[in-house]
Design a protein around this motif. Structure first.
Motif, PDB file in Angstrom:
ATOM      1  N   GLN A  22      -6.896  -3.654   0.932  1.00 63.22           N
ATOM      2  CA  GLN A  22      -5.635  -3.923   1.301  1.00 63.22           C
ATOM      3  C   GLN A  22      -4.577  -3.186   0.902  1.00 63.22           C
ATOM      4  O   GLN A  22      -4.674  -2.179  -0.126  1.00 63.22           O
ATOM      5  CB  GLN A  22      -5.275  -5.177   0.305  1.00 63.22           C
ATOM      6  CG  GLN A  22      -3.653  -5.833   0.469  1.00 63.22           C
ATOM      7  CD  GLN A  22      -3.740  -7.304   0.021  1.00 63.22           C
ATOM      8  OE1 GLN A  22      -3.729  -8.016   0.672  1.00 63.22           O
ATOM      9  NE2 GLN A  22      -3.453  -7.416  -1.248  1.00 63.22           N
ATOM     10  N   SER A  23      -3.686  -2.528   1.864  1.00 63.59           N
ATOM     11  CA  SER A  23      -2.709  -1.681   1.712  1.00 63.59           C
ATOM     12  C   SER A  23      -1.562  -2.100   2.389  1.00 63.59           C
ATOM     13  O   SER A  23      -1.429  -3.488   2.811  1.00 63.59           O
ATOM     14  CB  SER A  23      -3.132  -0.418   2.578  1.00 63.59           C
ATOM     15  OG  SER A  23      -3.239  -0.704   3.960  1.00 63.59           O
ATOM     16  N   SER A  24      -0.623  -1.445   2.500  1.00 63.76           N
ATOM     17  CA  SER A  24       0.903  -1.886   3.277  1.00 63.76           C
ATOM     18  C   SER A  24       0.643  -2.379   4.659  1.00 63.76           C
ATOM     19  O   SER A  24       1.480  -2.919   5.174  1.00 63.76           O
ATOM     20  CB  SER A  24       2.026  -0.570   3.048  1.00 63.76           C
ATOM     21  OG  SER A  24       1.407   0.542   3.650  1.00 63.76           O
ATOM     22  N   ASP A  25      -0.492  -1.871   5.305  1.00 62.09           N
ATOM     23  CA  ASP A  25      -0.632  -2.459   6.700  1.00 62.09           C
ATOM     24  C   ASP A  25      -1.365  -3.475   6.873  1.00 62.09           C
ATOM     25  O   ASP A  25      -1.740  -4.013   7.734  1.00 62.09           O
ATOM     26  CB  ASP A  25      -1.524  -1.105   7.238  1.00 62.09           C
ATOM     27  CG  ASP A  25      -0.709   0.380   7.459  1.00 62.09           C
ATOM     28  OD1 ASP A  25       0.514  -0.080   7.431  1.00 62.09           O
ATOM     29  OD2 ASP A  25      -1.248   1.212   7.328  1.00 62.09           O
ATOM     30  N   GLY A  26      -1.575  -4.001   5.796  1.00 59.76           N
ATOM     31  CA  GLY A  26      -2.628  -5.244   5.549  1.00 59.76           C
ATOM     32  C   GLY A  26      -4.062  -5.137   5.179  1.00 59.76           C
ATOM     33  O   GLY A  26      -4.305  -4.215   4.154  1.00 59.76           O
ATOM     34  N   LYS A  29      -7.955  -4.706   5.736  1.00 62.05           N
ATOM     35  CA  LYS A  29      -9.167  -4.309   6.931  1.00 62.05           C
ATOM     36  C   LYS A  29     -10.385  -4.521   6.344  1.00 62.05           C
ATOM     37  O   LYS A  29     -10.668  -4.505   4.743  1.00 62.05           O
ATOM     38  CB  LYS A  29      -8.834  -2.886   7.300  1.00 62.05           C
ATOM     39  CG  LYS A  29      -9.117  -1.760   6.283  1.00 62.05           C
ATOM     40  CD  LYS A  29      -8.937  -0.403   6.938  1.00 62.05           C
ATOM     41  CE  LYS A  29      -8.957   0.633   5.730  1.00 62.05           C
ATOM     42  NZ  LYS A  29      -8.844   2.117   6.212  1.00 62.05           N
ATOM     43  N   GLU A  82      -5.539   5.653  -0.997  1.00 64.73           N
ATOM     44  CA  GLU A  82      -4.015   5.562  -0.730  1.00 64.73           C
ATOM     45  C   GLU A  82      -3.126   5.133  -1.999  1.00 64.73           C
ATOM     46  O   GLU A  82      -4.039   4.341  -2.858  1.00 64.73           O
ATOM     47  CB  GLU A  82      -3.520   5.203   0.422  1.00 64.73           C
ATOM     48  CG  GLU A  82      -4.220   5.854   1.635  1.00 64.73           C
ATOM     49  CD  GLU A  82      -3.744   7.309   1.952  1.00 64.73           C
ATOM     50  OE1 GLU A  82      -2.676   7.529   1.436  1.00 64.73           O
ATOM     51  OE2 GLU A  82      -4.505   7.899   2.562  1.00 64.73           O
ATOM     52  N   GLU A 105      -3.514   1.253  -2.747  1.00 59.38           N
ATOM     53  CA  GLU A 105      -4.450   0.162  -2.182  1.00 59.38           C
ATOM     54  C   GLU A 105      -5.353  -0.439  -3.011  1.00 59.38           C
ATOM     55  O   GLU A 105      -5.492   0.018  -4.270  1.00 59.38           O
ATOM     56  CB  GLU A 105      -5.207   1.347  -1.521  1.00 59.38           C
ATOM     57  CG  GLU A 105      -4.973   1.815  -0.264  1.00 59.38           C
ATOM     58  CD  GLU A 105      -5.986   2.806   0.665  1.00 59.38           C
ATOM     59  OE1 GLU A 105      -5.762   2.536   1.897  1.00 59.38           O
ATOM     60  OE2 GLU A 105      -6.763   3.158  -0.105  1.00 59.38           O
ATOM     61  N   GLU A 112      -3.069 -11.463   1.120  1.00 56.12           N
ATOM     62  CA  GLU A 112      -1.741 -10.834   1.679  1.00 56.12           C
ATOM     63  C   GLU A 112      -0.716 -11.586   1.210  1.00 56.12           C
ATOM     64  O   GLU A 112       0.306 -10.896   0.644  1.00 56.12           O
ATOM     65  CB  GLU A 112      -1.907 -10.933   3.190  1.00 56.12           C
ATOM     66  CG  GLU A 112      -2.881  -9.765   3.528  1.00 56.12           C
ATOM     67  CD  GLU A 112      -2.843  -9.899   5.256  1.00 56.12           C
ATOM     68  OE1 GLU A 112      -2.339 -10.980   5.907  1.00 56.12           O
ATOM     69  OE2 GLU A 112      -3.302  -8.787   5.847  1.00 56.12           O
TER      70      GLU A 112
END
Length: 528
Positions: A410-414, A416, A444, A447, A478
């Motif tokens: 999980q990152s700022s982009d959602g 994966k 990152e 994360e 999320e």
């Protein structure tokens, strides 16, 4: 044949006698009910007949009044007296034929007309089963009711159709309505009433006789059935009390054995928890860490291990065959073999470590030998899924190898998903894996990495009783990405329990969440 055998068995004699006695009582009570029902129907019919006979007298009086002064009737009521005479005559004939038919439906229909005097010829219906008294009332004596009423109605129709009507017909109608018809109709009413009283007395006698028979049957059952049965029941109860005492003693013994077993299992849980990864220790080497470990029973087939080796933090999650005690024992085998391999320095090659872990567990369980080797474990076919994640703070990377358990990032982009190999480890019936894909990920800032066994996504619930699924898991993670990992997993647990509702849990489930510290200089400068 089975029925005959049952009837010949002497042990069934009390049951047969009891059933016979109850059957006779039921027959008596049913006979009373049937008689009472028929009496009520007779009384209803007689009441309707009495009312309809009284209605006949009212109609005859109305016919006489209209015929006596037809011009005044038309002047006062604004209606045709001829039409009224014909209508009242038709209604009176319909009532008369209904009484002769003894049909309760026709009688009620005629009674429901009131004194409407609407035109309509009476249906030609056969005469019903009249009693001798009613035969005499309708057709016997001087000037019988039936021909007298028909003559009266014919004269009423003749007056209605004559222009002008003959005075002698009018006088005849008035005389018959005031003198002859009331006497005959009153006689008919008395006959109906007498028949009702006779029916009532007959019912009283029948009910009295049937109640006496019922009491006699109950007395006979008490003497010949219930007393022997009560004696047999007392003997049986004494035997049951004796058996119950033995059962209670065994129950106490079983309870004590169960308590000892539960105590042992709860102690085994403490041992298993001691082997599990310590979240507090993990947080010394990463930014944040949390673990959700939920056994289906007291102990679990899910296993989480973490340690620092050569400056790297190792995370390992396994989902072993089964749950409860068998699953927990298998986790101990996997844990022991994993530690042995790490002590041998195999962390440098994660792929080799997973392959040797598969081989070592097979050997420990005797599942590397052919099934016909004559050993005691030839029926054993146990194994596990596993995921290995290695965080290297010096290189700021995370290495992942999975056998059936994926990695979620999980990152700022959602979120994966890093897929795991489809291998399963340790099983006798499956081929040994020859290789694993090793994933190297740059860490990152902020994360979070998740390793979750399939027990989480396999929760059954919702309106359609379907699996919770990966999509809902991602949505929960999320939605709570802003919170610390302990709060995230607490929220996830609540959502899973609410989704499951009244459905029982079906498997252990485990979720390990880790947020490493990013040592990327660019990230540090951005944070400052």
């Amino acid at each position: 044949m089975k029925i005959l055998g049952w009837l010949k068995d002497k042990q069934n004699l009390p049951t047969m006698a009891y059933s016979l006695g109850l059957g006779l009582i039921a027959f008596a009570v049913t006979a009373i009910w049937v008689a009472d029902t028929r009496f009520l129907a007779d009384q209803h019919r007689i009441g309707a007949e009495v009312n309809l006979a009284g209605r006949q007298r009212m109609l005859s009086q109305r016919i006489a009044m209209v015929a006596q002064d037809m011009s005044r009737f038309e002047r006062v009521n604004g209606a045709s007296p001829s039409f009224m005479l014909i209508g009242c005559a038709d209604q009176m004939m319909r009532a008369h034929t209904a009484l002769l038919s003894t049909d309760i439906d026709r009688i009620n229909k005629a009674l429901g007309e009131g004194i409407s005097c609407h035109v309509g010829a009476a249906e030609a219906v056969p005469t019903g089963d009249l009693s001798p008294a009613l035969q005499g009332a309708f057709f016997g004596g001087n000037h019988p009711l039936d021909p007298l009423l028909r003559e009266f109605l014919e004269r009423a129709v003749a007056v209605a159709q004559s222009e002008p009507p003959r005075q002698e017909d009018i006088d005849s109608i008035v005389r018959m309505a005031n003198l002859e018809l009331p006497v005959k109709l009153n006689t008919l009413v008395r006959v109906f009433q007498d028949e009702g009283e006779v029916s009532l007395h007959a019912l009283d006698r029948f009910i009295t006789a049937m109640w006496a028979l019922t009491l006699l049957l109950i007395l006979l059952e008490i003497v010949f059935i219930f007393q022997p049965m009560a004696r047999k029941i007392r003997e049986t109860m004494a035997q049951l009390q004796k058996t119950l005492g033995i059962s209670e003693k065994r129950g106490i013994e079983l309870k004590e054995a169960n308590e000892q077993l539960l105590e042992s299992i709860h102690y085994a849980r403490k041992i298993q928890q001691g082997v599990l990864a310590n979240v507090t220790d993990m947080r010394t080497s990463v930014k944040d860490a949390a673990m959700l470990w939920e056994p289906l029973q007291v102990v679990s087939g899910d296993f989480v291990w973490s340690s620092e080796v050569d400056g790297k933090t190792v995370f390992f999650v396994a989902d072993c065959t089964g749950h409860g005690v068998p699953g927990a024992l298998l986790t101990m085998v996997v844990s022991s073999e994993l530690k042995k391999l790490l002590d041998l320095g195999e962390l440098a090659d994660p792929e080799r470590l997973m392959l040797d872990l598969d081989r070592g567990v097979r050997q420990r369980l005797g599942q590397d030998r052919p099934s016909d080797a004559g050993n005691d474990n030839q029926t054993s076919d146990d194994g596990f899924e596993a995921a290995l994640a290695i965080y290297d703070p010096a290189e700021n990377t995370l290495t992942f190898v999975g056998a059936g358990i994926p990695l979620y990032v999980q990152s700022s982009d959602g979120i994966k998903r890093i897929a795991a190999d489809r291998h399963r480890l340790g099983y006798r019936s499956l081929r040994r894996p020859e290789s694993f894909k090793v994933h190297h990920l740059d860490v990152e800032e902020d994360e979070t990495f998740y390793l979750a066994t399939d027990g989480a996504t396999d929760h059954i619930g919702g309106e359609r009783k379907r699996a919770f699924g990966r999509k809902r898991l991602f949505e929960v993670l999320e939605a709570n990405a802003y919170a610390d990992l302990e709060t995230q997993l607490s929220k996830l647990k609540s959502v899973l329990e609410n989704y499951r509702g009244s459905e029982p849990a079906r498997d252990d489930y485990t979720v390990l969440a880790v947020t490493p510290r990013s040592n990327n200089p660019a990230h540090k400068q951005a944070a400052e």
